[in-house]
Design a protein around this motif. Structure first.
Motif, PDB file in Angstrom:
ATOM      1  N   ALA A 169      43.699  30.127  40.675  1.00  0.00           N
ATOM      2  CA  ALA A 169      43.433  31.502  40.250  1.00  0.00           C
ATOM      3  C   ALA A 169      42.877  31.529  38.840  1.00  0.00           C
ATOM      4  O   ALA A 169      41.961  32.294  38.519  1.00  0.00           O
ATOM      5  CB  ALA A 169      44.707  32.333  40.337  1.00  0.00           C
ATOM      6  N   LYS A 170      43.433  30.702  37.966  1.00  0.00           N
ATOM      7  CA  LYS A 170      42.906  30.598  36.601  1.00  0.00           C
ATOM      8  C   LYS A 170      41.442  30.162  36.607  1.00  0.00           C
ATOM      9  O   LYS A 170      40.592  30.742  35.915  1.00  0.00           O
ATOM     10  CB  LYS A 170      43.750  29.600  35.812  1.00  0.00           C
ATOM     11  CG  LYS A 170      43.147  29.167  34.478  1.00  0.00           C
ATOM     12  CD  LYS A 170      43.146  27.658  34.378  1.00  0.00           C
ATOM     13  CE  LYS A 170      42.364  27.173  33.193  1.00  0.00           C
ATOM     14  NZ  LYS A 170      42.308  25.704  33.109  1.00  0.00           N
ATOM     15  N   SER A 180      43.270  38.307  39.527  1.00  0.00           N
ATOM     16  CA  SER A 180      43.921  37.574  40.618  1.00  0.00           C
ATOM     17  C   SER A 180      45.192  38.298  41.009  1.00  0.00           C
ATOM     18  O   SER A 180      45.793  39.030  40.212  1.00  0.00           O
ATOM     19  CB  SER A 180      44.257  36.151  40.175  1.00  0.00           C
ATOM     20  OG  SER A 180      45.093  35.500  41.130  1.00  0.00           O
ATOM     21  N   SER A 181      45.619  38.080  42.225  1.00  0.00           N
ATOM     22  CA  SER A 181      46.893  38.645  42.692  1.00  0.00           C
ATOM     23  C   SER A 181      48.079  37.800  42.271  1.00  0.00           C
ATOM     24  O   SER A 181      49.225  38.246  42.390  1.00  0.00           O
ATOM     25  CB  SER A 181      46.870  38.761  44.218  1.00  0.00           C
ATOM     26  OG  SER A 181      46.736  37.469  44.809  1.00  0.00           O
ATOM     27  N   THR A 185      49.919  33.221  37.383  1.00  0.00           N
ATOM     28  CA  THR A 185      48.666  33.070  36.642  1.00  0.00           C
ATOM     29  C   THR A 185      48.557  34.154  35.578  1.00  0.00           C
ATOM     30  O   THR A 185      48.221  33.875  34.420  1.00  0.00           O
ATOM     31  CB  THR A 185      47.466  33.143  37.596  1.00  0.00           C
ATOM     32  OG1 THR A 185      47.555  32.078  38.550  1.00  0.00           O
ATOM     33  CG2 THR A 185      46.153  33.016  36.840  1.00  0.00           C
ATOM     34  N   GLY A 186      48.847  35.370  35.969  1.00  0.00           N
ATOM     35  CA  GLY A 186      48.791  36.464  35.010  1.00  0.00           C
ATOM     36  C   GLY A 186      49.772  36.288  33.867  1.00  0.00           C
ATOM     37  O   GLY A 186      49.467  36.586  32.709  1.00  0.00           O
ATOM     38  N   MET A 187      50.958  35.767  34.165  1.00  0.00           N
ATOM     39  CA  MET A 187      51.971  35.560  33.130  1.00  0.00           C
ATOM     40  C   MET A 187      51.603  34.414  32.196  1.00  0.00           C
ATOM     41  O   MET A 187      51.674  34.536  30.976  1.00  0.00           O
ATOM     42  CB  MET A 187      53.327  35.278  33.778  1.00  0.00           C
ATOM     43  CG  MET A 187      53.970  36.469  34.465  1.00  0.00           C
ATOM     44  SD  MET A 187      55.405  35.979  35.452  1.00  0.00           S
ATOM     45  CE  MET A 187      56.403  35.117  34.241  1.00  0.00           C
ATOM     46  N   GLU A 438      42.181  28.010  23.916  1.00  0.00           N
ATOM     47  CA  GLU A 438      41.581  29.337  23.902  1.00  0.00           C
ATOM     48  C   GLU A 438      42.207  30.209  24.977  1.00  0.00           C
ATOM     49  O   GLU A 438      42.767  29.718  25.962  1.00  0.00           O
ATOM     50  CB  GLU A 438      40.069  29.240  24.135  1.00  0.00           C
ATOM     51  CG  GLU A 438      39.318  28.562  23.008  1.00  0.00           C
ATOM     52  CD  GLU A 438      37.809  28.594  23.253  1.00  0.00           C
ATOM     53  OE1 GLU A 438      37.381  28.512  24.424  1.00  0.00           O
ATOM     54  OE2 GLU A 438      37.060  28.703  22.264  1.00  0.00           O
ATOM     55  N   SER A 439      42.092  31.505  24.811  1.00  0.00           N
ATOM     56  CA  SER A 439      42.615  32.436  25.801  1.00  0.00           C
ATOM     57  C   SER A 439      41.759  32.394  27.061  1.00  0.00           C
ATOM     58  O   SER A 439      40.591  31.975  27.037  1.00  0.00           O
ATOM     59  CB  SER A 439      42.623  33.862  25.238  1.00  0.00           C
ATOM     60  OG  SER A 439      41.286  34.333  25.079  1.00  0.00           O
ATOM     61  N   LEU A 440      42.347  32.857  28.156  1.00  0.00           N
ATOM     62  CA  LEU A 440      41.598  32.931  29.412  1.00  0.00           C
ATOM     63  C   LEU A 440      40.435  33.895  29.267  1.00  0.00           C
ATOM     64  O   LEU A 440      39.344  33.661  29.817  1.00  0.00           O
ATOM     65  CB  LEU A 440      42.535  33.368  30.542  1.00  0.00           C
ATOM     66  CG  LEU A 440      41.987  33.311  31.977  1.00  0.00           C
ATOM     67  CD1 LEU A 440      41.444  31.934  32.303  1.00  0.00           C
ATOM     68  CD2 LEU A 440      43.071  33.708  32.961  1.00  0.00           C
TER      69      LEU A 440
END
Length: 500
Positions: A169-170, A180-181, A185-187, A438-440
């Motif tokens: 997902a990343k 992404s669901s 990954t979001g966290m 670096e950030s996503l």
């Protein structure tokens, strides 16, 4: 998170390592290149993802006691080598392309310069990371290039395990997906995650048109103030689903003024036909800003065809096509020794396509302005570090590059007429990471900027125009000299053998 992955390896990395150790080669400085030979699905390029995980993996090498190694290297004959491994940490350099970089065949994506055993044992875990993430990122890029509309990655349930779901997902987000669901990954990357409802949510309220309306109403009441997307194909999209959604919206005061957004989702049937009909019904009833989302085993070809048919779809959700890179699930990165103890080496094979470039290399990307003054990618050239072409490029001088396979095809660049960036950046020095993560969001922005610097013909999905990728004359000559010397040596050896 990746503390043990440096030992996610093949045993032969360690059996080779013992031989290196026994014969005194363990501390010889080696240079390995990670690269791929052919892009998937007849594309001309791929998207880099996984570099950060590689750096974490390399940093985690070491810290295991002798008992750990005895589990797969048992016996008295391995005792001394096990002690060596228990004391070994990575002490070398890693040069790598940034995540979000666009990379072409044969270009070094990761370069490892380190004592031979340290560099050798990294091969399997490094390829495991890079092959997975680059397969997903490159497929996500293709899917997202099929449309100007947002694409969400919904493939966790199809991914090849939880690790693949999270990091896939990343990679997909870097290469174009809007979100992404996957909640982890979001966290992990502070990016958030997205999601609506499944058919089981609707059927949990019963199996009738009325229960579907109740399901929508309850959902809206629970999530007012958030994005509201109703799944309308559980029973019948055009006869009840769309009408129940509109009724629930009205009952809860949801209209075109609602923020952040509201909409409906189609997950089955003729998506082109249904989306047009749903759009007509929505507009007729005053829901002009109601979005239409589409899912259902989509990929870049289906999305492009839906758009060709005039489908009224505002956003797509794509699952297994991205999460498993289903048309090309095995990415072709390899990890090859190119220099040992200061001497360039190569692998020569019966298969000409497996011939590699020897020596310690660096790749330059040449940018020239277009008619609008925008810096566009014009060519890439891989040099031996410090060779004559490398020095000219570094000094901004005029230079000419030749096609490796047709030396009469030449391209010249004038002094002052180009800009240049080196693609491999030193990221680990003497075993210590020297670049910050670096950030996503930053990686995604970097990819988008790179993509914008390719011409439309180089970005197209089918029969893309092939971008100019060459090697320096010094690298070409070194390669030719090694091959010629090797061929002569093989022939002499063969003649000696048959004359016995």
């Amino acid at each position: 998170m990746l503390e043990n992955l440096s030992y996610c390896s093949d045993k032969y990395q360690y059996t080779m390592g013992k031989s290196f150790y026994d014969c005194g080669k363990a501390q010889q400085m080696a240079v390995f290149n990670l690269f791929y030979r052919r892009a998937p699905e007849h594309n001309n390029w791929a998207v880099v993802s996984g570099t950060d995980e590689v750096l974490e993996m390399v940093a985690a090498l070491g810290g295991k006691d002798e008992a750990f190694f005895e589990k797969f290297l048992p016996g008295a004959e391995y005792k001394e080598f096990r002690r060596y491994l228990s004391e070994m940490k990575f002490t070398g350099q890693v040069y790598a392309m940034k995540e979000g970089e666009i990379v072409f065949p044969s270009q070094p994506i990761v370069i490892v310069e380190a004592p031979l055993v340290e560099a050798q044992v990294l091969e399997t875990p490094m390829l495991c990371i890079m092959n997975h993430q680059m397969a997903v990122a490159t497929k996500a890029s293709r899917v997202c290039r099929a449309t100007q509309r947002p694409v969400s990655e919904f493939g966790s349930r199809r991914a090849h395990g939880p690790w693949a779901a999270i990091y896939g997902a990343k990679a997909a987000i870097i290469a174009g997906c809007a979100n992404s669901s996957n909640v982890l990954t979001g966290m992990y990357w502070d990016y958030g995650s997205t999601g609506t409802m499944a058919h089981s949510y609707v059927t949990a309220f019963g199996c009738s048109a009325g229960s579907e309306k109740e399901a929508f109403d309850r959902y809206i009441k629970s999530h007012k103030g958030e994005p509201l997307i109703m799944l309308i194909d559980t029973y019948d999209t055009l006869k009840c689903g769309i009408f129940n959604a509109m009724s629930a919206f009205r009952a809860n005061g949801i209209d075109d003024s609602y923020q952040p957004l509201y909409g409906v989702r189609l997950d089955s049937g003729d998506l082109a036909y249904l989306s047009v009909k749903v759009r007509e019904i929505l507009d007729k009833n005053g829901f002009h800003q109601c979005k239409i989302f589409a899912t259902n085993s989509l990929d870049e070809y289906l999305i492009a065809d839906l758009e060709r048919q005039g489908a009224c779809i505002d956003s797509y959700g794509v699952g297994d096509a991205i999460a498993t890179s289903n048309a090309n699930p095995c990415f072709g990165n390899v990890y090859k020794l190119v220099q040992i103890d200061g001497e360039p080496v190569l692998k020569r094979s019966e298969d000409r396509g497996k011939l590699i470039n020897p020596g310690f290399q660096i790749t330059y990307r040449i940018l020239v302005p277009n008619e609008k003054g925008e810096d566009m990618f014009a060519a890439d050239v891989t040099c031996l570090r410090g060779d004559s072409l490398s020095q000219k490029i570094e000094d901004g001088e005029a230079f000419t590059i030749c096609d490796e396979h047709d030396r009469y095809k030449m391209t010249s660049f004038k002094a002052g007429g180009y800009k240049v960036k080196a693609l491999q950046i030193k990221m680990i020095e003497n075993g210590v990471r020297i670049v910050e993560q670096e950030s996503l969001q930053a990686k995604k922005a970097y990819y988008n900027d790179n993509l914008s610097r390719l011409s439309p013909s180089e970005r197209r999905l089918i029969n893309p125009h092939y971008y100019k990728v060459d090697i320096s004359d010094d690298l070409y000559n070194l390669k030719s000299e090694i091959i010629e010397r090797l061929v002569k040596d093989i022939q002499r050896n063969y003649e000696n053998e048959i004359s016995r």
